[in-house]
Motif scaffolding. Structure first.
Motif, PDB file in Angstrom:
ATOM      1  N   ASP A  58      70.577 116.218  -3.185  1.00  0.00           N
ATOM      2  CA  ASP A  58      69.852 117.476  -3.016  1.00  0.00           C
ATOM      3  C   ASP A  58      70.670 118.641  -3.568  1.00  0.00           C
ATOM      4  OD1 ASP A  58      67.830 116.050  -1.802  1.00  0.00           O
ATOM      5  OD2 ASP A  58      68.455 116.559   0.239  1.00  0.00           O
ATOM      6  N   ALA A  59      71.980 118.627  -3.310  1.00  0.00           N
ATOM      7  CA  ALA A  59      72.856 119.693  -3.802  1.00  0.00           C
ATOM      8  C   ALA A  59      72.920 119.684  -5.328  1.00  0.00           C
ATOM      9  CB  ALA A  59      74.249 119.548  -3.208  1.00  0.00           C
ATOM     10  N   LEU A  60      72.924 118.490  -5.942  1.00  0.00           N
ATOM     11  CA  LEU A  60      72.984 118.404  -7.403  1.00  0.00           C
ATOM     12  C   LEU A  60      71.701 118.921  -8.048  1.00  0.00           C
ATOM     13  CD1 LEU A  60      74.612 114.887  -7.855  1.00  0.00           C
ATOM     14  CD2 LEU A  60      75.669 117.098  -8.286  1.00  0.00           C
ATOM     15  N   LYS A  61      70.589 118.833  -7.320  1.00  0.00           N
ATOM     16  CA  LYS A  61      69.302 119.282  -7.863  1.00  0.00           C
ATOM     17  C   LYS A  61      69.118 120.787  -7.777  1.00  0.00           C
ATOM     18  CE  LYS A  61      66.942 114.980  -6.769  1.00  0.00           C
ATOM     19  NZ  LYS A  61      65.916 114.356  -5.923  1.00  0.00           N
ATOM     20  N   GLN A  62      69.937 121.461  -6.970  1.00  0.00           N
ATOM     21  CA  GLN A  62      69.813 122.905  -6.817  1.00  0.00           C
ATOM     22  C   GLN A  62      70.199 123.588  -8.125  1.00  0.00           C
ATOM     23  OE1 GLN A  62      68.636 124.559  -4.127  1.00  0.00           O
ATOM     24  NE2 GLN A  62      68.270 122.583  -3.176  1.00  0.00           N
ATOM     25  N   PRO A  63      69.372 124.517  -8.605  1.00  0.00           N
ATOM     26  CA  PRO A  63      69.744 125.234  -9.829  1.00  0.00           C
ATOM     27  C   PRO A  63      70.980 126.093  -9.600  1.00  0.00           C
ATOM     28  CG  PRO A  63      67.768 126.175  -8.843  1.00  0.00           C
ATOM     29  CD  PRO A  63      68.133 124.963  -8.040  1.00  0.00           C
ATOM     30  N   LEU A  64      71.781 126.207 -10.638  1.00  0.00           N
ATOM     31  CA  LEU A  64      72.966 127.060 -10.545  1.00  0.00           C
ATOM     32  C   LEU A  64      72.515 128.508 -10.535  1.00  0.00           C
ATOM     33  CD1 LEU A  64      75.318 125.287 -13.082  1.00  0.00           C
ATOM     34  CD2 LEU A  64      75.400 125.176 -10.589  1.00  0.00           C
ATOM     35  N   ARG A  65      73.143 129.283  -9.652  1.00  0.00           N
ATOM     36  CA  ARG A  65      72.794 130.691  -9.556  1.00  0.00           C
ATOM     37  C   ARG A  65      73.963 131.531 -10.060  1.00  0.00           C
ATOM     38  NH1 ARG A  65      71.416 131.227  -3.401  1.00  0.00           N
ATOM     39  NH2 ARG A  65      73.150 129.808  -3.340  1.00  0.00           N
ATOM     40  N   ASN A  66      73.641 132.577 -10.761  1.00  0.00           N
ATOM     41  CA  ASN A  66      74.670 133.526 -11.181  1.00  0.00           C
ATOM     42  C   ASN A  66      74.859 134.529 -10.063  1.00  0.00           C
ATOM     43  OD1 ASN A  66      74.992 132.368 -13.686  1.00  0.00           O
ATOM     44  ND2 ASN A  66      73.380 133.608 -14.614  1.00  0.00           N
ATOM     45  N   LEU A  73      75.284 106.995  -5.606  1.00  0.00           N
ATOM     46  CA  LEU A  73      74.263 108.051  -5.583  1.00  0.00           C
ATOM     47  C   LEU A  73      73.118 107.741  -6.545  1.00  0.00           C
ATOM     48  CD1 LEU A  73      76.442 111.284  -5.319  1.00  0.00           C
ATOM     49  CD2 LEU A  73      75.121 110.152  -3.497  1.00  0.00           C
ATOM     50  N   ARG A  74      73.434 107.155  -7.701  1.00  0.00           N
ATOM     51  CA  ARG A  74      72.374 106.749  -8.640  1.00  0.00           C
ATOM     52  C   ARG A  74      71.467 105.689  -8.022  1.00  0.00           C
ATOM     53  NH1 ARG A  74      76.220 107.883 -12.571  1.00  0.00           N
ATOM     54  NH2 ARG A  74      77.236 105.866 -12.463  1.00  0.00           N
ATOM     55  N   ARG A  75      72.076 104.726  -7.334  1.00  0.00           N
ATOM     56  CA  ARG A  75      71.275 103.675  -6.688  1.00  0.00           C
ATOM     57  C   ARG A  75      70.411 104.246  -5.568  1.00  0.00           C
ATOM     58  NH1 ARG A  75      74.742  99.750  -4.393  1.00  0.00           N
ATOM     59  NH2 ARG A  75      76.527 101.097  -4.716  1.00  0.00           N
ATOM     60  N   VAL A  76      70.938 105.204  -4.828  1.00  0.00           N
ATOM     61  CA  VAL A  76      70.149 105.859  -3.771  1.00  0.00           C
ATOM     62  C   VAL A  76      68.969 106.587  -4.403  1.00  0.00           C
ATOM     63  CG1 VAL A  76      70.149 107.713  -2.049  1.00  0.00           C
ATOM     64  CG2 VAL A  76      72.044 106.082  -2.119  1.00  0.00           C
ATOM     65  N   MET A  77      69.224 107.315  -5.483  1.00  0.00           N
ATOM     66  CA  MET A  77      68.167 108.062  -6.156  1.00  0.00           C
ATOM     67  C   MET A  77      67.088 107.108  -6.685  1.00  0.00           C
ATOM     68  SD  MET A  77      68.528 110.951  -9.153  1.00  0.00           S
ATOM     69  CE  MET A  77      69.257 109.820 -10.301  1.00  0.00           C
ATOM     70  N   ARG A  78      67.505 106.026  -7.331  1.00  0.00           N
ATOM     71  CA  ARG A  78      66.546 105.058  -7.872  1.00  0.00           C
ATOM     72  C   ARG A  78      65.710 104.398  -6.782  1.00  0.00           C
ATOM     73  NH1 ARG A  78      70.624 102.016 -10.606  1.00  0.00           N
ATOM     74  NH2 ARG A  78      71.551 103.495 -12.005  1.00  0.00           N
ATOM     75  N   SER A  79      66.264 104.294  -5.589  1.00  0.00           N
ATOM     76  CA  SER A  79      65.550 103.656  -4.484  1.00  0.00           C
ATOM     77  C   SER A  79      64.496 104.586  -3.885  1.00  0.00           C
ATOM     78  CB  SER A  79      66.528 103.229  -3.386  1.00  0.00           C
ATOM     79  OG  SER A  79      66.975 104.351  -2.653  1.00  0.00           O
ATOM     80  N   GLY A  80      64.546 105.867  -4.282  1.00  0.00           N
ATOM     81  CA  GLY A  80      63.583 106.834  -3.756  1.00  0.00           C
ATOM     82  C   GLY A  80      64.026 107.489  -2.455  1.00  0.00           C
TER      83      GLY A  80
END
Length: 128
Positions: free
Chosen positions: A119-127, A105-112
């Motif tokens: 996308d799920a990891l970037k979602q802010p946590l909601r209470n 996943l890091r390599r995918v992110m670095r590749s753009g």
């Protein structure tokens, strides 16, 4: 080196379940197995020649063929069917699944490129 006692393909969930004779069982997603194929197409012919495999989220395994008494060949439904998965390699992929997946996943992110898990990891946590 542990040897598998059971190998079950769960096509609906796109998981390969492998139970080894040391009591460990691994659920390996088809996408994970596809992006970590040992084929020259993926690994290249030497260090630094690896090709990042992208957009394999919906790949499935169409067929599994035995290779001697030391591994299997996975035939993916995207046409990829090169590379042998030895028992040792499958065990290693199971043992280090989390670390290897995070590296991917890091390599995918670095590749753009995008990946649904990123996308799920970037979602802010909601209470709630």
């Amino acid at each position: 080196m542990p040897h598998p006692l059971t190998i079950k393909l769960h096509q609906k969930s796109r998981q390969l379940e492998i139970g080894f004779d040391d009591g460990k069982t691994f659920q390996l997603p088809c996408e994970y197995l596809r992006v970590y194929s040992q084929s020259a197409e993926v690994t290249g012919h030497g260090p630094g020649q690896e090709t990042l495999q992208l957009d394999k989220q919906n790949v499935n395994i169409a067929e599994i063929s035995p290779v001697g008494n030391y591994g299997i060949k996975l035939h993916f439904d995207d046409g990829h069917d090169t590379g042998i998965y030895t028992w040792q390699r499958l065990y290693e992929l199971g043992e280090h699944q989390h670390a290897y997946w995070m590296d991917y996943l890091r390599r995918v992110m670095r590749s753009g490129h995008r990946h649904p898990e990123l996308d799920a990891l970037k979602q802010p946590l909601r209470n709630e």
